[in-house]
Design a protein around this motif. Structure first.
Motif, short mmCIF file in Angstrom:
data_model
loop_
_atom_site.label_atom_id
_atom_site.label_comp_id
_atom_site.label_asym_id
_atom_site.label_seq_id
_atom_site.Cartn_x
_atom_site.Cartn_y
_atom_site.Cartn_z
N LYS A 1 4.70 -30.17 17.10
CA LYS A 1 6.06 -30.70 17.02
C LYS A 1 7.05 -29.55 17.15
N LYS A 2 7.95 -29.69 18.09
CA LYS A 2 8.84 -28.59 18.44
C LYS A 2 9.56 -27.99 17.22
N MET A 3 10.23 -28.82 16.44
CA MET A 3 11.02 -28.30 15.34
C MET A 3 10.15 -27.73 14.23
N GLU A 4 8.99 -28.34 13.99
CA GLU A 4 8.07 -27.82 12.99
C GLU A 4 7.53 -26.46 13.42
N TYR A 5 7.20 -26.37 14.69
CA TYR A 5 6.70 -25.09 15.22
C TYR A 5 7.76 -24.01 15.12
N LEU A 6 8.99 -24.31 15.56
CA LEU A 6 10.05 -23.32 15.53
C LEU A 6 10.40 -22.89 14.10
N SER A 7 10.31 -23.83 13.17
CA SER A 7 10.55 -23.50 11.78
C SER A 7 9.50 -22.52 11.26
N ALA A 8 8.24 -22.80 11.56
CA ALA A 8 7.16 -21.91 11.14
C ALA A 8 7.27 -20.55 11.83
N LEU A 9 7.67 -20.56 13.11
CA LEU A 9 7.83 -19.30 13.84
C LEU A 9 8.96 -18.46 13.25
N SER A 10 10.06 -19.08 12.90
CA SER A 10 11.17 -18.35 12.29
C SER A 10 10.75 -17.71 10.97
N LYS A 11 9.98 -18.45 10.18
CA LYS A 11 9.48 -17.90 8.91
C LYS A 11 8.52 -16.75 9.16
N GLU A 12 7.70 -16.88 10.21
CA GLU A 12 6.75 -15.81 10.55
C GLU A 12 7.49 -14.54 10.96
N ILE A 13 8.54 -14.68 11.74
CA ILE A 13 9.32 -13.52 12.16
C ILE A 13 9.97 -12.85 10.95
N ALA A 14 10.52 -13.66 10.06
CA ALA A 14 11.23 -13.14 8.89
C ALA A 14 10.29 -12.54 7.86
N SER A 15 9.05 -13.03 7.84
CA SER A 15 8.09 -12.58 6.83
C SER A 15 6.69 -12.55 7.44
N PRO A 16 6.40 -11.54 8.27
CA PRO A 16 5.14 -11.51 9.01
C PRO A 16 3.91 -11.35 8.13
N GLY A 17 2.82 -11.93 8.60
CA GLY A 17 1.55 -11.76 7.92
C GLY A 17 1.37 -12.58 6.66
N ASN A 18 2.25 -13.55 6.44
CA ASN A 18 2.16 -14.39 5.24
C ASN A 18 1.69 -15.81 5.54
N ASN A 19 1.04 -15.96 6.68
CA ASN A 19 0.34 -17.21 7.01
C ASN A 19 1.26 -18.37 7.37
N HIS A 20 2.51 -18.10 7.62
CA HIS A 20 3.43 -19.20 7.94
C HIS A 20 3.01 -19.93 9.21
N LEU A 21 2.87 -19.19 10.30
CA LEU A 21 2.54 -19.83 11.57
C LEU A 21 1.03 -20.04 11.72
N ASP A 22 0.23 -19.18 11.12
CA ASP A 22 -1.22 -19.39 11.15
C ASP A 22 -1.57 -20.74 10.54
N SER A 23 -0.95 -21.04 9.42
CA SER A 23 -1.22 -22.29 8.73
C SER A 23 -0.85 -23.48 9.60
#
Length: 238
Positions: free
Chosen positions: A160-182
């Protein structure tokens, strides 16, 4: 209006070859170019023994050179002093963009790590944000190649576009914390033949450019711009 060159009225959006100013038409042309060059980009990557930052630039050129004469040149080459952001997410300094992408590639070349951390890899690519336009499409193709070499793929059509972009934004802001991996773990499926990628990647939601534009924050020589960037970077590295 995203106008880093400051010549929109005379050169069109991002100095495109047709001097086009209508953003709806620009996005339509971009996506047409992307679809036309997709198979060539996939074939190019399949022949590379190990992917490098130069391959990022080459894929971008394959996809967009017929529309943008600067395609294949990164922000360091054509906008070295501009701070770029999107939706309150700061992208890295042009001096550091290659290093960010290379960090993602370093993880991606390790098949076991790629299988565990596909979102983190994408996060590094996105933070690097090498180009003034076309980053998402370029990253997606290279990320798909890394996934393929690691023995799996991500069913991007189901995301889902918005869910993906939300997770990606969190990943950029806080890398390596499993935001986008999850998030991406829900869409991992067995690897597919490269011949099947064209149809599936080309249909991914949001690749037609219908999303929020980048923003020029200003030049890093501006104290307020530099301070905002440093604050984001500091929080990112906590």
């Amino acid at each position: 209006m995203f106008d880093p060159f400051k010549d929109f009225e005379t050169a069109g959006y991002l100095r495109n070859r047709f001097y086009e100013k209508n953003l709806d038409i620009v996005r339509e042309i971009e996506h047409t170019m992307f679809r036309a060059g997709l198979d060539d980009a996939i074939n190019y990557l399949s022949q590379r023994q190990q992917l490098t930052y130069s391959d990022f630039k080459e894929v971008h050129k394959i996809l967009f050179f017929e529309f943008y004469p600067w395609a294949g040149k990164d922000r360091y080459e054509i906008a070295p002093n501009l701070a770029i952001s999107k939706a309150n997410t700061q992208f890295c300094h042009p001096l550091d963009l290659e290093r960010a992408v290379v960090e993602g590639l370093k993880i991606g070349h390790d098949k076991k790590q790629m299988a565990k951390r596909p979102g983190e890899v994408m996060g590094y690519f996105a933070y690097g944000h090498p180009f003034l336009d076309g980053n998402g499409r370029t990253m997606l193709i290279i990320h798909s190649e890394l996934c393929h070499r690691a023995g799996f793929c991500i069913d991007w059509q189901q995301t889902k576009k918005m869910e993906y972009l939300s997770a990606l934004s969190k990943e950029i802001a806080s890398p390596g914390n499993n935001h986008l991996d999850s998030y991406l773990s829900n869409f991992i499926v067995p690897s597919r033949d490269r011949l099947e990628w064209g149809g599936s990647i080309g249909q991914v939601k949001g690749l037609d450019g219908s999303h929020e534009q980048d923003l020029v924050e200003g030049e890093y020589s501006n104290k307020e711009v530099l301070s905002k960037y440093r604050e984001f970077e500091l929080n990112r590295n906590k």
